[in-house]
Design an enzyme around this catalytic site. Structure first.
Site, PDB file in Angstrom:
ATOM      1  N   GLY A   1      81.822  51.240 -13.989  1.00 37.96           N
ATOM      2  CA  GLY A   1      82.353  52.374 -13.232  1.00 37.96           C
ATOM      3  C   GLY A   1      81.445  52.800 -12.093  1.00 37.96           C
ATOM      4  O   GLY A   1      81.909  53.292 -11.053  1.00 37.96           O
TER       5      GLY A   1
ATOM      6  N   ASP B   1      84.523  60.425 -18.105  1.00 39.19           N
ATOM      7  CA  ASP B   1      84.637  60.586 -19.559  1.00 39.19           C
ATOM      8  C   ASP B   1      83.678  59.595 -20.207  1.00 39.19           C
ATOM      9  O   ASP B   1      84.081  58.643 -20.866  1.00 39.19           O
ATOM     10  CB  ASP B   1      86.095  60.329 -19.977  1.00 39.19           C
ATOM     11  CG  ASP B   1      86.292  60.475 -21.475  1.00 39.19           C
ATOM     12  OD1 ASP B   1      85.385  60.978 -22.155  1.00 39.19           O
ATOM     13  OD2 ASP B   1      87.349  60.060 -21.961  1.00 39.19           O
TER      14      ASP B   1
ATOM     15  N   ASP C   1      76.832  59.899 -23.796  1.00 39.90           N
ATOM     16  CA  ASP C   1      75.598  60.618 -23.472  1.00 39.90           C
ATOM     17  C   ASP C   1      74.741  59.779 -22.523  1.00 39.90           C
ATOM     18  O   ASP C   1      74.934  58.562 -22.434  1.00 39.90           O
ATOM     19  CB  ASP C   1      74.840  60.894 -24.771  1.00 39.90           C
ATOM     20  CG  ASP C   1      75.725  61.603 -25.774  1.00 39.90           C
ATOM     21  OD1 ASP C   1      75.727  62.829 -25.804  1.00 39.90           O
ATOM     22  OD2 ASP C   1      76.459  60.908 -26.510  1.00 39.90           O
TER      23      ASP C   1
END
Ligand code: SPD
Length: 290
Positions: A144, A162, A165
């Site tokens: 991404g 989305d 952590d």
């Protein structure tokens, strides 16, 4: 009700100083280590099946709706003209499941780095993953961060991060360079919504992300949205939202929100929650100097 005689096996999501444990059947329904991380699915007694990445809970069947309704609906209902959406991460499918409840969306591009997360969810969490074959979704298995860096200017009305952590492959999702590109690929009017950890458990990450977003989008254009989720560390979680083009994020049209939440039979989000979620406890205001 179950009792300890059934299984003494617990999964613990921990850091050095505190931990959250859930007791599960002892069976590991899915267990694969990809190039990026270990992905498991277990069956817990209290929260149903849980998707684990490395040593952390990613989502559970019983409380995922808090997270997935809140990552999508406040933004979508504050700015109902959203047509083109980019989701980075989100491999379990819960965010896409909520997005497709908004018929005005024309395209959803989702870039998930780890095919194993998608497979685990498809096989064992069908209620969460149910929309991963939706015709509006273009699911790309890839990085991404690279996708955003190479994205065309002013393409999306909404970008949702989305991710997990900030360890392993998600680390770069918390950098100024990444959010600079998110700003660039957003249209002049649009929203960025990003997973922002817990203000009480991950104070440093939460504050650094807030400063980073304010530096890119402007101090008054960044809002914090809080909500409870029992299976994440501390139980209090956040998204941070960057607003472009004068969208009023906090005061959506009440009639539109109430019609939508009733029609979709949402379990967490409603009009009152929308407004309340942007109210900050004093200690959080102090942390982000508001
Ligand atoms: N510590 C858990 C943080 C998880 C954030 N992402 C969850 C993904 C759900 N789609």
């Amino acid at each position: 009700m179950t009792n300890l005689a059934q299984s003494p096996v617990w999964f613990t999501d921990r850091d050095e100083d505190q931990a959250l444990s859930l007791r599960y059947t002892g069976d590991i329904l899915f267990d694969e280590t990809s190039d990026f991380q270990r992905v498991r699915v277990i069956d817990t007694y209290r929260y149903g099946k849980a998707l684990l990445i490395d040593e952390m809970f990613m989502c559970t069947e019983q409380d995922e709706f808090h997270y997935h309704e809140m990552i999508v609906h406040p933004g979508m209902l504050a700015y109902p003209d959203i047509k083109h959406v980019l989701v980075i991460g989100g491999g379990d499918g819960g965010t896409v499941r909520e997005l497709i409840k908004h018929p005005q969306i024309e395209t959803i591009t989702m870039v998930e780095i780890d095919q194993t997360v998608v497979e685990a969810s498809r096989q064992h969490l069908p209620h969460i993953a149910q929309a991963l074959n939706h015709p509006k979704l273009n699911l790309i298995i890839g990085d991404g961060i690279t996708y955003v860096a190479q994205g065309e200017d002013q393409t999306y009305d909404l970008v949702i991060i989305d991710g997990s952590d900030p360890v392993g492959p998600s680390k770069g999702l918390f950098s100024a360079e990444f959010y600079g590109h998110c700003d660039r690929i957003l249209k002049p009017k649009g929203l960025l919504i990003t997973q922002a950890e817990s203000p009480s458990f991950h104070r440093e990450t939460f504050v650094e992300l807030n400063q980073c977003l304010k530096g890119i989008f402007g101090p008054s254009q960044v809002k914090i949205l809080l909500f409870p989720i029992p299976t994440y560390p501390s139980g209090l979680w956040s998204f941070q939202v960057a607003v472009k083009g004068g969208i009023d994020l906090v005061n959506p049209d009440r009639a539109i929100v109430e019609t939508f939440t009733a029609k979709e039979k949402l379990q967490y989000y409603n009009y009152e929650i929308h407004q309340a979620a942007f109210a900050l406890p004093n200690y959080v205001k102090t942390m982000v100097k508001e």
